[in-house]
Design an enzyme around this catalytic site. Structure first.
Site, PDB file in Angstrom:
ATOM      1  N   ARG A 274      -9.598   0.478   8.219  1.00 45.61           N
ATOM      2  CA  ARG A 274      -9.127  -0.815   8.528  1.00 45.61           C
ATOM      3  C   ARG A 274     -10.246  -1.491   9.318  1.00 45.61           C
ATOM      4  NH1 ARG A 274      -3.327   0.477   8.662  1.00 45.61           N
ATOM      5  NH2 ARG A 274      -2.268  -1.539   8.819  1.00 45.61           N
TER       6      ARG A 274
ATOM      7  N   ARG B 103      -0.421  -9.055  13.365  1.00 37.20           N
ATOM      8  CA  ARG B 103      -0.813  -8.029  12.644  1.00 37.20           C
ATOM      9  C   ARG B 103      -1.680  -8.823  11.489  1.00 37.20           C
ATOM     10  NH1 ARG B 103       4.086  -4.990  11.068  1.00 37.20           N
ATOM     11  NH2 ARG B 103       2.664  -3.843   9.722  1.00 37.20           N
TER      12      ARG B 103
ATOM     13  N   ARG C 191      11.646  -5.211   5.462  1.00 40.02           N
ATOM     14  CA  ARG C 191      11.166  -3.792   5.115  1.00 40.02           C
ATOM     15  C   ARG C 191      11.949  -2.970   6.034  1.00 40.02           C
ATOM     16  NH1 ARG C 191       4.941  -1.820   5.362  1.00 40.02           N
ATOM     17  NH2 ARG C 191       5.013  -2.731   7.416  1.00 40.02           N
TER      18      ARG C 191
ATOM     19  N   ARG D  80      10.984  -1.266  11.441  1.00 39.06           N
ATOM     20  CA  ARG D  80      10.016  -0.907  12.281  1.00 39.06           C
ATOM     21  C   ARG D  80       9.708  -1.974  13.625  1.00 39.06           C
ATOM     22  NH1 ARG D  80       5.091   0.227   8.616  1.00 39.06           N
ATOM     23  NH2 ARG D  80       3.577  -0.740   9.990  1.00 39.06           N
TER      24      ARG D  80
ATOM     25  N   LYS E 150       0.927  -1.304   0.094  1.00 38.93           N
ATOM     26  CA  LYS E 150       0.181   0.010   0.011  1.00 38.93           C
ATOM     27  C   LYS E 150       0.765   1.149   0.184  1.00 38.93           C
ATOM     28  CE  LYS E 150      -2.117  -0.952   3.779  1.00 38.93           C
ATOM     29  NZ  LYS E 150      -1.345  -2.382   4.145  1.00 38.93           N
TER      30      LYS E 150
HETATM   31  P1  ADP Z   1       1.004  -1.409   7.451  1.00 41.59           P
HETATM   32  O1  ADP Z   1       1.569  -0.397   6.209  1.00 41.59           O
HETATM   33  O2  ADP Z   1       2.312  -2.518   7.562  1.00 41.59           O
HETATM   34  O3  ADP Z   1      -0.029  -2.150   6.963  1.00 41.59           O
HETATM   35  P2  ADP Z   1       0.526   1.014   8.859  1.00 41.59           P
HETATM   36  O4  ADP Z   1       1.959   1.669   8.814  1.00 41.59           O
HETATM   37  O5  ADP Z   1      -0.481   1.234   8.096  1.00 41.59           O
HETATM   38  O6  ADP Z   1       1.029  -0.537   8.646  1.00 41.59           O
HETATM   39  O7  ADP Z   1       0.101   0.916  10.581  1.00 41.59           O
HETATM   40  C1  ADP Z   1       0.894   0.605  11.461  1.00 41.59           C
HETATM   41  C2  ADP Z   1       0.118   0.301  12.688  1.00 41.59           C
HETATM   42  O8  ADP Z   1      -0.500   1.796  12.846  1.00 41.59           O
HETATM   43  C3  ADP Z   1      -0.859  -0.462  12.729  1.00 41.59           C
HETATM   44  O9  ADP Z   1      -0.451  -2.061  12.957  1.00 41.59           O
HETATM   45  C4  ADP Z   1      -2.104  -0.131  13.515  1.00 41.59           C
HETATM   46  O10 ADP Z   1      -1.618  -0.346  14.901  1.00 41.59           O
HETATM   47  C5  ADP Z   1      -1.916   1.639  13.404  1.00 41.59           C
HETATM   48  N1  ADP Z   1      -2.925   2.168  12.317  1.00 41.59           N
HETATM   49  C6  ADP Z   1      -2.611   2.354  11.297  1.00 41.59           C
HETATM   50  N2  ADP Z   1      -3.519   2.791  10.580  1.00 41.59           N
HETATM   51  C7  ADP Z   1      -4.628   2.654  11.392  1.00 41.59           C
HETATM   52  C8  ADP Z   1      -6.266   2.321  11.365  1.00 41.59           C
HETATM   53  N3  ADP Z   1      -6.900   3.138  10.420  1.00 41.59           N
HETATM   54  N4  ADP Z   1      -6.969   2.050  12.307  1.00 41.59           N
HETATM   55  C9  ADP Z   1      -6.230   1.696  13.375  1.00 41.59           C
HETATM   56  N5  ADP Z   1      -5.033   1.504  13.732  1.00 41.59           N
HETATM   57  C10 ADP Z   1      -4.068   2.089  12.513  1.00 41.59           C
HETATM   58  P1  ADP Z   2       2.169  -1.994   3.134  1.00 39.11           P
HETATM   59  O1  ADP Z   2       2.041  -0.489   3.229  1.00 39.11           O
HETATM   60  O2  ADP Z   2       1.048  -2.391   2.529  1.00 39.11           O
HETATM   61  O3  ADP Z   2       2.309  -2.278   4.703  1.00 39.11           O
HETATM   62  P2  ADP Z   2       4.735  -1.454   1.903  1.00 39.11           P
HETATM   63  O4  ADP Z   2       4.369  -0.764   0.783  1.00 39.11           O
HETATM   64  O5  ADP Z   2       5.406  -0.926   2.973  1.00 39.11           O
HETATM   65  O6  ADP Z   2       3.403  -2.466   2.499  1.00 39.11           O
HETATM   66  O7  ADP Z   2       5.761  -2.538   1.377  1.00 39.11           O
HETATM   67  C1  ADP Z   2       6.079  -4.005   2.203  1.00 39.11           C
HETATM   68  C2  ADP Z   2       7.399  -4.165   1.870  1.00 39.11           C
HETATM   69  O8  ADP Z   2       7.500  -5.047   0.634  1.00 39.11           O
HETATM   70  C3  ADP Z   2       8.534  -3.121   1.551  1.00 39.11           C
HETATM   71  O9  ADP Z   2       9.724  -3.594   1.933  1.00 39.11           O
HETATM   72  C4  ADP Z   2       8.440  -2.834  -0.053  1.00 39.11           C
HETATM   73  O10 ADP Z   2       9.696  -2.459  -0.372  1.00 39.11           O
HETATM   74  C5  ADP Z   2       8.365  -4.497  -0.246  1.00 39.11           C
HETATM   75  N1  ADP Z   2       7.362  -4.268  -1.410  1.00 39.11           N
HETATM   76  C6  ADP Z   2       6.149  -3.632  -1.835  1.00 39.11           C
HETATM   77  N2  ADP Z   2       5.626  -3.699  -2.996  1.00 39.11           N
HETATM   78  C7  ADP Z   2       6.431  -4.866  -3.564  1.00 39.11           C
HETATM   79  C8  ADP Z   2       6.142  -5.605  -4.765  1.00 39.11           C
HETATM   80  N3  ADP Z   2       5.400  -5.465  -5.572  1.00 39.11           N
HETATM   81  N4  ADP Z   2       7.031  -6.768  -4.897  1.00 39.11           N
HETATM   82  C9  ADP Z   2       7.981  -6.887  -4.105  1.00 39.11           C
HETATM   83  N5  ADP Z   2       8.192  -6.188  -2.874  1.00 39.11           N
HETATM   84  C10 ADP Z   2       7.354  -5.467  -2.665  1.00 39.11           C
END
Ligand code: ADP
Ligand code: ADP
Ligand code: ZN
Length: 209
Positions: free
Chosen positions: A88, A164, A122, A153, A13
Protein backbone atom coordinates in the site's frame (compact mmCIF):
# COMPACT_ATOMS: atom_id res chain seq x y z
CA UNK A 1 1.20 -17.15 -10.26
CA UNK A 2 1.99 -14.40 -7.74
CA UNK A 3 -0.63 -11.68 -8.11
CA UNK A 4 -1.22 -8.30 -6.52
CA UNK A 5 -4.63 -6.63 -6.50
CA UNK A 6 -4.26 -2.88 -6.32
CA UNK A 7 -7.10 -0.42 -5.87
CA UNK A 8 -8.81 2.07 -3.59
CA UNK A 9 -10.89 1.03 -0.58
CA UNK A 10 -14.09 -0.42 -2.04
CA UNK A 11 -12.65 -1.10 -5.51
CA UNK A 12 -13.49 -4.78 -5.16
CA UNK A 13 -10.11 -6.27 -4.21
CA UNK A 14 -11.50 -8.57 -1.52
CA UNK A 15 -14.46 -9.66 -3.64
CA UNK A 16 -12.27 -10.49 -6.63
CA UNK A 17 -9.50 -12.05 -4.56
CA UNK A 18 -12.01 -14.46 -3.06
CA UNK A 19 -13.26 -15.73 -6.42
CA UNK A 20 -9.85 -15.73 -8.12
CA UNK A 21 -8.55 -17.73 -5.17
CA UNK A 22 -11.24 -20.36 -5.74
CA UNK A 23 -10.76 -20.38 -9.52
CA UNK A 24 -6.97 -20.75 -9.42
CA UNK A 25 -6.78 -22.65 -6.15
CA UNK A 26 -4.23 -20.29 -4.63
CA UNK A 27 -4.55 -18.47 -1.28
CA UNK A 28 -5.95 -14.98 -0.87
CA UNK A 29 -3.74 -12.97 1.44
CA UNK A 30 -5.74 -10.02 2.69
CA UNK A 31 -3.76 -7.84 5.07
CA UNK A 32 -6.96 -6.11 6.23
CA UNK A 33 -8.46 -9.49 7.20
CA UNK A 34 -5.24 -10.51 8.96
CA UNK A 35 -5.29 -7.27 10.99
CA UNK A 36 -8.99 -7.49 11.84
CA UNK A 37 -8.51 -11.07 13.03
CA UNK A 38 -5.53 -9.98 15.14
CA UNK A 39 -7.68 -7.27 16.73
CA UNK A 40 -10.49 -9.75 17.39
CA UNK A 41 -7.99 -12.17 18.99
CA UNK A 42 -6.39 -9.38 21.02
CA UNK A 43 -2.84 -10.12 19.83
CA UNK A 44 0.06 -7.71 20.14
CA UNK A 45 -0.14 -6.87 16.42
CA UNK A 46 -3.86 -6.27 16.79
CA UNK A 47 -3.32 -3.85 19.67
CA UNK A 48 -0.70 -1.98 17.65
CA UNK A 49 -2.87 -1.78 14.53
CA UNK A 50 -6.26 -0.84 15.96
CA UNK A 51 -5.85 2.90 16.44
CA UNK A 52 -4.48 3.33 12.91
CA UNK A 53 -7.29 1.33 11.31
CA UNK A 54 -10.01 3.10 13.26
CA UNK A 55 -8.61 6.48 12.18
CA UNK A 56 -8.45 5.38 8.53
CA UNK A 57 -4.66 5.62 8.55
CA UNK A 58 -2.13 3.08 7.34
CA UNK A 59 -0.52 0.73 9.82
CA UNK A 60 3.27 1.35 9.88
CA UNK A 61 5.23 -0.24 7.04
CA UNK A 62 7.53 -2.32 9.24
CA UNK A 63 4.56 -4.03 10.93
CA UNK A 64 2.95 -4.85 7.57
CA UNK A 65 6.16 -5.98 5.91
CA UNK A 66 6.87 -8.44 8.76
CA UNK A 67 3.34 -9.87 8.54
CA UNK A 68 3.53 -10.45 4.78
CA UNK A 69 7.11 -11.70 4.76
CA UNK A 70 6.16 -14.36 7.28
CA UNK A 71 2.88 -15.27 5.58
CA UNK A 72 4.57 -15.83 2.21
CA UNK A 73 6.93 -18.41 3.70
CA UNK A 74 3.98 -20.72 4.43
CA UNK A 75 3.59 -23.86 2.33
CA UNK A 76 0.29 -22.89 0.72
CA UNK A 77 2.02 -19.98 -1.07
CA UNK A 78 4.39 -22.23 -3.02
CA UNK A 79 2.05 -22.50 -6.02
CA UNK A 80 1.22 -18.79 -6.08
CA UNK A 81 -0.98 -16.35 -4.14
CA UNK A 82 -3.08 -13.23 -4.42
CA UNK A 83 -2.11 -10.24 -2.32
CA UNK A 84 -5.15 -8.11 -1.47
CA UNK A 85 -4.34 -4.87 0.33
CA UNK A 86 -0.55 -5.15 0.23
CA UNK A 87 1.61 -3.34 -0.80
CA UNK A 88 0.00 0.00 0.00
CA UNK A 89 3.07 2.25 0.00
CA UNK A 90 6.24 2.46 -2.10
CA UNK A 91 8.43 1.24 0.81
CA UNK A 92 6.16 -1.82 1.14
CA UNK A 93 6.51 -2.54 -2.59
CA UNK A 94 10.28 -2.15 -2.41
CA UNK A 95 10.45 -4.51 0.56
CA UNK A 96 8.25 -7.07 -1.21
CA UNK A 97 10.64 -7.01 -4.17
CA UNK A 98 13.45 -8.14 -1.87
CA UNK A 99 11.68 -11.33 -0.71
CA UNK A 100 9.17 -12.30 -3.43
CA UNK A 101 8.69 -12.35 -7.17
CA UNK A 102 5.59 -10.63 -8.54
CA UNK A 103 4.11 -11.88 -11.83
CA UNK A 104 1.28 -9.39 -12.38
CA UNK A 105 -0.39 -6.43 -10.71
CA UNK A 106 -4.06 -5.89 -11.41
CA UNK A 107 -5.33 -2.40 -10.78
CA UNK A 108 -9.07 -2.15 -10.19
CA UNK A 109 -10.09 1.33 -11.32
CA UNK A 110 -13.28 2.80 -9.82
CA UNK A 111 -14.42 6.44 -9.37
CA UNK A 112 -14.40 7.87 -5.85
CA UNK A 113 -18.14 8.55 -5.89
CA UNK A 114 -18.89 4.87 -6.51
CA UNK A 115 -16.40 3.88 -3.79
CA UNK A 116 -18.19 5.90 -1.12
CA UNK A 117 -21.48 4.23 -1.99
CA UNK A 118 -19.92 0.77 -1.97
CA UNK A 119 -18.19 1.21 1.38
CA UNK A 120 -21.23 2.56 3.20
CA UNK A 121 -23.21 -0.48 2.00
CA UNK A 122 -20.48 -3.05 2.64
CA UNK A 123 -21.16 -5.71 5.27
CA UNK A 124 -18.46 -8.13 6.31
CA UNK A 125 -18.04 -11.38 8.15
CA UNK A 126 -15.29 -10.89 10.74
CA UNK A 127 -14.96 -14.66 11.14
CA UNK A 128 -14.21 -15.80 7.57
CA UNK A 129 -13.61 -12.47 5.79
CA UNK A 130 -16.48 -12.80 3.29
CA UNK A 131 -17.79 -9.50 1.92
CA UNK A 132 -21.32 -8.49 0.96
CA UNK A 133 -23.24 -5.39 -0.09
CA UNK A 134 -26.60 -4.43 1.44
CA UNK A 135 -28.10 -4.16 -2.03
CA UNK A 136 -27.56 -7.90 -2.50
CA UNK A 137 -28.44 -9.08 1.01
CA UNK A 138 -32.20 -8.58 1.21
CA UNK A 139 -33.18 -9.62 4.74
CA UNK A 140 -30.14 -11.85 5.18
CA UNK A 141 -28.12 -10.81 8.25
CA UNK A 142 -25.66 -13.71 8.61
CA UNK A 143 -22.70 -14.96 6.58
CA UNK A 144 -23.65 -17.46 3.87
CA UNK A 145 -20.36 -19.31 4.33
CA UNK A 146 -20.07 -19.64 8.09
CA UNK A 147 -23.24 -18.30 9.71
CA UNK A 148 -21.56 -15.44 11.64
CA UNK A 149 -23.48 -12.16 12.04
CA UNK A 150 -22.53 -9.60 9.37
CA UNK A 151 -21.33 -6.16 10.47
CA UNK A 152 -20.59 -2.70 9.13
CA UNK A 153 -16.85 -2.15 9.56
CA UNK A 154 -16.03 0.67 11.98
CA UNK A 155 -13.77 2.24 9.32
CA UNK A 156 -16.51 2.10 6.66
CA UNK A 157 -18.41 4.88 8.44
CA UNK A 158 -18.67 8.00 6.28
CA UNK A 159 -16.24 10.14 8.36
CA UNK A 160 -13.44 7.61 8.06
CA UNK A 161 -14.06 6.69 4.42
CA UNK A 162 -13.08 10.13 3.11
CA UNK A 163 -9.86 9.94 5.07
CA UNK A 164 -9.09 6.50 3.65
CA UNK A 165 -9.64 7.71 0.10
CA UNK A 166 -7.27 10.60 0.74
CA UNK A 167 -4.67 8.20 2.11
CA UNK A 168 -5.15 6.00 -0.95
CA UNK A 169 -4.54 8.85 -3.40
CA UNK A 170 -1.51 10.12 -1.50
CA UNK A 171 0.24 6.94 -0.44
CA UNK A 172 -1.02 3.99 -2.48
CA UNK A 173 -1.80 5.41 -5.95
CA UNK A 174 1.95 6.04 -6.58
CA UNK A 175 2.24 2.25 -6.83
CA UNK A 176 0.43 2.39 -10.17
CA UNK A 177 3.43 4.18 -11.59
CA UNK A 178 5.83 1.93 -9.67
CA UNK A 179 4.46 -1.23 -11.29
CA UNK A 180 3.84 0.39 -14.67
CA UNK A 181 7.57 1.14 -14.90
CA UNK A 182 8.32 -2.51 -14.17
CA UNK A 183 5.95 -3.67 -16.91
CA UNK A 184 3.71 -5.51 -14.44
CA UNK A 185 0.62 -3.29 -14.36
CA UNK A 186 -2.73 -4.27 -15.89
CA UNK A 187 -5.66 -1.93 -15.36
CA UNK A 188 -9.16 -3.41 -15.26
CA UNK A 189 -12.37 -1.38 -15.03
CA UNK A 190 -13.77 -2.18 -11.59
CA UNK A 191 -17.21 -0.68 -12.18
CA UNK A 192 -18.58 -3.38 -14.46
CA UNK A 193 -20.20 -5.73 -11.97
CA UNK A 194 -18.56 -8.52 -10.03
CA UNK A 195 -18.84 -11.17 -12.76
CA UNK A 196 -17.68 -8.89 -15.60
CA UNK A 197 -14.69 -7.71 -13.58
CA UNK A 198 -13.79 -11.29 -12.73
CA UNK A 199 -13.91 -12.33 -16.39
CA UNK A 200 -11.68 -9.41 -17.42
CA UNK A 201 -9.14 -10.41 -14.76
CA UNK A 202 -9.20 -14.07 -15.79
CA UNK A 203 -8.57 -13.11 -19.44
CA UNK A 204 -5.48 -11.18 -18.35
CA UNK A 205 -4.24 -14.01 -16.18
CA UNK A 206 -4.64 -16.53 -19.02
CA UNK A 207 -2.65 -14.27 -21.36
CA UNK A 208 0.13 -14.12 -18.77
CA UNK A 209 0.17 -17.85 -17.99
P1 ADP B 1 -10.07 -2.00 2.03
O1 ADP B 1 -10.31 -3.41 1.57
O2 ADP B 1 -11.32 -1.28 2.26
O3 ADP B 1 -9.12 -1.26 1.15
P2 ADP B 1 -8.48 -3.29 4.02
O4 ADP B 1 -9.36 -4.31 4.65
O5 ADP B 1 -7.52 -3.75 2.99
O6 ADP B 1 -9.38 -2.12 3.45
O7 ADP B 1 -7.65 -2.52 5.12
C1 ADP B 1 -8.28 -1.96 6.25
C2 ADP B 1 -7.27 -1.14 7.03
O8 ADP B 1 -6.21 -2.00 7.48
C3 ADP B 1 -6.58 -0.04 6.23
O9 ADP B 1 -7.33 1.17 6.19
C4 ADP B 1 -5.27 0.12 7.03
O10 ADP B 1 -5.49 0.84 8.22
C5 ADP B 1 -4.96 -1.33 7.40
N1 ADP B 1 -4.11 -1.97 6.38
C6 ADP B 1 -4.41 -3.06 5.62
N2 ADP B 1 -3.40 -3.38 4.81
C7 ADP B 1 -2.43 -2.48 5.04
C8 ADP B 1 -1.12 -2.25 4.50
N3 ADP B 1 -0.63 -3.03 3.53
N4 ADP B 1 -0.41 -1.19 5.00
C9 ADP B 1 -0.89 -0.41 5.96
N5 ADP B 1 -2.09 -0.56 6.51
C10 ADP B 1 -2.87 -1.59 6.06
P1 ADP C 1 -12.04 -3.71 -1.33
O1 ADP C 1 -11.54 -5.04 -0.81
O2 ADP C 1 -11.28 -3.25 -2.54
O3 ADP C 1 -12.11 -2.66 -0.27
P2 ADP C 1 -14.61 -5.08 -1.53
O4 ADP C 1 -14.33 -6.28 -2.36
O5 ADP C 1 -14.77 -5.27 -0.08
O6 ADP C 1 -13.52 -3.92 -1.85
O7 ADP C 1 -15.93 -4.39 -2.13
C1 ADP C 1 -16.50 -3.22 -1.52
C2 ADP C 1 -18.03 -3.30 -1.60
O8 ADP C 1 -18.46 -3.22 -2.96
C3 ADP C 1 -18.63 -4.61 -1.07
O9 ADP C 1 -19.84 -4.32 -0.44
C4 ADP C 1 -18.84 -5.46 -2.32
O10 ADP C 1 -19.91 -6.37 -2.16
C5 ADP C 1 -19.15 -4.41 -3.38
N1 ADP C 1 -18.61 -4.72 -4.73
C6 ADP C 1 -17.43 -5.34 -5.00
N2 ADP C 1 -17.24 -5.44 -6.34
C7 ADP C 1 -18.32 -4.86 -6.92
C8 ADP C 1 -18.70 -4.64 -8.30
N3 ADP C 1 -17.93 -5.03 -9.32
N4 ADP C 1 -19.88 -4.02 -8.53
C9 ADP C 1 -20.66 -3.63 -7.50
N5 ADP C 1 -20.36 -3.80 -6.19
C10 ADP C 1 -19.20 -4.41 -5.89
ZN1 ZN D 1 -18.31 -15.92 7.29
Amino acid sequence: MNLILLGAPGAGKGTQAEIISEALNIPQISTGDILRRAIKDGTETGLKAKSYIDAGKLVPDEVMIDIVRERLTMDDCKGGYILDGFPRTVPQAEALDTFARTDAVIELAVDDQVLVERLSGRRVCLKCGATYHVSMLGDQTCCEKCGEELVLREDDRAETVLNRLKVYHEQTAPLIDYYEKRGLLHAVAGDQGIEGTFEAIMRLIKEKA
